[in-house]
Scaffold this active site. Structure first.
Site, PDB file in Angstrom:
ATOM      1  N   ASP A 356       0.824  -1.199   0.000  1.00 29.31           N
ATOM      2  CA  ASP A 356       0.000   0.000   0.000  1.00 29.31           C
ATOM      3  C   ASP A 356       0.860   1.251   0.000  1.00 29.31           C
ATOM      4  O   ASP A 356       1.837   1.352   0.736  1.00 29.31           O
ATOM      5  CB  ASP A 356      -0.930   0.004   1.207  1.00 29.31           C
ATOM      6  CG  ASP A 356      -2.167  -0.828   0.951  1.00 29.31           C
ATOM      7  OD1 ASP A 356      -2.331  -1.296  -0.178  1.00 29.31           O
ATOM      8  OD2 ASP A 356      -2.970  -0.987   1.883  1.00 29.31           O
ATOM      9  N   THR A 357       0.431   2.221  -0.796  1.00 32.43           N
ATOM     10  CA  THR A 357       1.187   3.438  -1.055  1.00 32.43           C
ATOM     11  C   THR A 357       0.198   4.500  -1.491  1.00 32.43           C
ATOM     12  O   THR A 357      -0.895   4.186  -1.944  1.00 32.43           O
ATOM     13  CB  THR A 357       2.203   3.184  -2.200  1.00 32.43           C
ATOM     14  OG1 THR A 357       3.096   2.143  -1.810  1.00 32.43           O
ATOM     15  CG2 THR A 357       3.012   4.416  -2.544  1.00 32.43           C
ATOM     16  N   VAL A 358       0.581   5.786  -1.383  1.00 29.46           N
ATOM     17  CA  VAL A 358      -0.192   6.827  -2.046  1.00 29.46           C
ATOM     18  C   VAL A 358       0.703   7.554  -3.034  1.00 29.46           C
ATOM     19  O   VAL A 358       1.888   7.754  -2.800  1.00 29.46           O
ATOM     20  CB  VAL A 358      -0.813   7.847  -1.070  1.00 29.46           C
ATOM     21  CG1 VAL A 358      -1.821   7.177  -0.165  1.00 29.46           C
ATOM     22  CG2 VAL A 358       0.236   8.590  -0.267  1.00 29.46           C
ATOM     23  N   SER A 375       4.793   6.250   1.395  1.00 25.57           N
ATOM     24  CA  SER A 375       4.327   4.878   1.607  1.00 25.57           C
ATOM     25  C   SER A 375       4.679   4.313   2.969  1.00 25.57           C
ATOM     26  O   SER A 375       5.713   4.640   3.553  1.00 25.57           O
ATOM     27  CB  SER A 375       4.940   3.972   0.532  1.00 25.57           C
ATOM     28  OG  SER A 375       4.597   2.625   0.733  1.00 25.57           O
ATOM     29  N   MET A 438       0.492   3.401  -8.089  1.00 23.72           N
ATOM     30  CA  MET A 438       0.794   2.732  -6.821  1.00 23.72           C
ATOM     31  C   MET A 438       0.726   1.217  -6.978  1.00 23.72           C
ATOM     32  O   MET A 438       0.340   0.708  -8.014  1.00 23.72           O
ATOM     33  CB  MET A 438      -0.211   3.174  -5.757  1.00 23.72           C
ATOM     34  CG  MET A 438      -0.305   4.662  -5.542  1.00 23.72           C
ATOM     35  SD  MET A 438      -1.826   5.106  -4.666  1.00 23.72           S
ATOM     36  CE  MET A 438      -2.768   5.883  -5.959  1.00 23.72           C
TER      37      MET A 438
END
Length: 537
Positions: A356-358, A375, A438
């Site tokens: 998960d990351t933005v 992240s 992402m």
């Protein structure tokens, strides 16, 4: 292509003076608000990413890392910043084995490298920003202290990670409601994080890397067996650094990436391999197109697992891996008639599945363009919460290995292999597109799918993001496909020799802003796989 207005979907967003695209509406609004108050694209990006660390807590936060590409208008330059953290000074394979650590586990204190996002924010702000950091953090502080409603994708990710959160007492107390993930619409309040953000606004990065906040993080990690010290955190106050970006010429443009320890070089590899093929007549959603992309990715990810590491401690042969002759040789291994059964040896992978990351991008009225990614790595990172300071700690060190002699073996003050990669496209000395996709290990695959969708197949920015995705997972040895790829295409891929498997959640999420300088337009897109949007004015 013309959009079918009978079908679900969204149009590309148009603007003339400024635009932002992020994975949460409140973050996009924050970025535009900062632009309208006189901030530049970089100010807006920092304000937005700080908000994302509050309202999308499974993906990002001040307990993680960041990378940035920034193209100041009129300079013809792309500035690259590496805000990834290092292992504690005491982290060696021997030290871990002495503690009976035989493998690195994603929820262990030993995979928490020193978070460097805040160092990166301060470095960028002091060098290129117009607004004080205190002002940039006020929207995030408000969201933390007053709370913000949980959105649909955030709720889904939170529910998936509930088991991890239950494994840490502090996380279970603060991030679960009656033992379960909060539901859509729940107004989630984080007063401790709000106080920490206030300390950063007042003291700068020192408010994070020194004093009470750093002491809380160190005490939390050491209670779980970590080797971290307050000295490790103090050294990381200046941990972020400007680095020389890497680039490749592609289709009359230049594609820029951050250099290793990030995996951006594999975007350049993929583009170089694929550019030598004729564009498939059947279009972007065709077995021929997907097959070639899968095979090219298998080769690029093979190289990643063999060579990608911290260039401060290991020689990473970027020039050799992106040399056109080498990429042509890789292209020659790809047959349109069948999938490769075996790859030429270059290294194996024991890396885990998607993370998960933005990602966000902003363009301001002057034409400054910012491509920014932040992240925690896996959903909620390590799942370890420093409760007094409200900091959820990432698990980026899970990218290390304990295999001595491997380029990515854990070592003191070493940065692990990183998956998060912002992208920037330049043409004739001007930025024409900050973009990113992402999704952890998926990111080089995702970026190149997007770039070819737009620049090769002619999809508009939003269509290029929407287009169905797949990924040859290095960890699983199967091609993970989204549900909206036609069955006829999947059948053809299977007959070519690919083992395909449907995935529960879609691949990643992306944003992009195309700068049409001749028309004076900004054209933005934001991924429907997330909760966000693009907005312009």
């Amino acid at each position: 292509m013309k959009r079918d207005f009978h079908a679900p979907g969204r149009s590309a967003v148009y603007g003339t003076r400024g635009m932002a695209a992020t994975s949460m509406p409140i973050a996009t609004f924050t970025a535009l608000e900062m632009l309208q108050r006189g901030g530049n694209a970089l100010d807006a990006a920092i304000a937005a990413v700080a908000v994302l660390g509050v309202v999308e807590p499974q993906s990002t936060g001040i307990g993680g890392d960041c990378f940035c590409l920034y193209a100041p208008a009129g300079t013809g330059r792309v500035i690259a910043m590496n805000g990834s953290g290092r292992a504690p000074a005491a982290s060696t394979p021997e030290a871990l084995r002495s503690r009976q650590v035989g493998t690195l586990e994603p929820t262990s204190a030993h995979v928490v490298t020193i978070p460097t996002a805040v160092s990166g924010w301060e470095l960028l702000n002091k060098t290129y920003g117009r607004k004080e950091l205190d002002e940039l953090l006020r929207p995030a502080i408000r969201c933390a202290e007053e709370g913000w409603p949980v959105h649909a994708r955030v709720a889904a990710d939170w529910a998936t990670a509930a088991g991890k959160l239950r494994g840490n007492e502090a996380s279970a107390r603060r991030f679960l409601v009656d033992g379960e993930a909060p539901r859509i619409g729940h107004r989630f309040v984080q007063p401790e994080l709000g106080r920490t953000l206030r300390a950063i606004g007042t003291k700068g990065a020192r408010g994070f890397y020194e004093g009470e906040v750093a002491a809380d993080m160190v005490a939390t990690l050491r209670a779980l067996g970590g080797l971290h010290t307050e000295e490790d955190f103090a050294r990381s106050l200046r941990g972020a650094e400007f680095v020389e970006p890497i680039k490749t010429a592609w289709r009359g443009m230049e594609v820029y990436q951050c250099p290793p320890n990030g995996s951006g070089l594999h975007v350049l590899q993929l583009l170089g391999i694929l550019e030598g093929f004729e564009t498939p007549e059947a279009g972007p959603i065709s077995a021929e197109r997907y097959h070639r992309h899968i095979e090219a990715a298998r080769l690029a990810y093979r190289d990643r697992d063999a060579f990608l590491a911290d260039p401060a401690q290991v020689d990473v042969p970027v020039e050799a891996l992106t040399d056109p002759a080498y990429l042509a040789a890789l292209r020659g291994l790809i047959s349109d008639e069948r999938a490769m059964k075996l790859l030429p040896p270059a290294g194996g992978s024991d890396l885990a599945k998607h993370k998960d990351t933005v990602y966000l991008c902003v363009v301001d009225e002057e034409g400054n363009a910012c491509s920014f990614i932040n992240s925690l790595f896996e959903s909620f990172g390590s799942g370890i919460l420093a409760e007094k300071s409200g900091v959820m700690l990432h698990n980026r060190g899970y990218g290390f290995r304990l295999q001595e002699g491997h380029p990515n073996c854990i070592a003191p003050d070493k940065r692990p292999m990183h998956t998060i990669i912002p992208g920037m496209v330049m043409k004739d000395g001007e930025a024409i597109m900050p973009y990113g996709v992402m999704g952890g290990h998926f990111q080089p695959m995702g970026q190149t799918l997007f770039l070819t969708n737009h620049f090769e197949f002619g999809l508009d920015v939003q269509e290029a993001i929407d287009c169905p995705r797949l990924f040859p997972s290095p960890a699983k040895g199967v091609v993970e496909v989204e549900r909206n790829i036609p069955s006829t295409v999947l059948d053809r891929l299977s007959r070519l020799g690919h083992e395909v498997a449907l995935i529960d959640k879609p691949h990643g999420g992306g944003q992009a802003i195309f700068i049409d300088r001749k028309a004076g337009l900004l054209v933005g897109g934001s991924d429907p796989r997330k909760d966000g949007c693009a907005l312009g004015f």
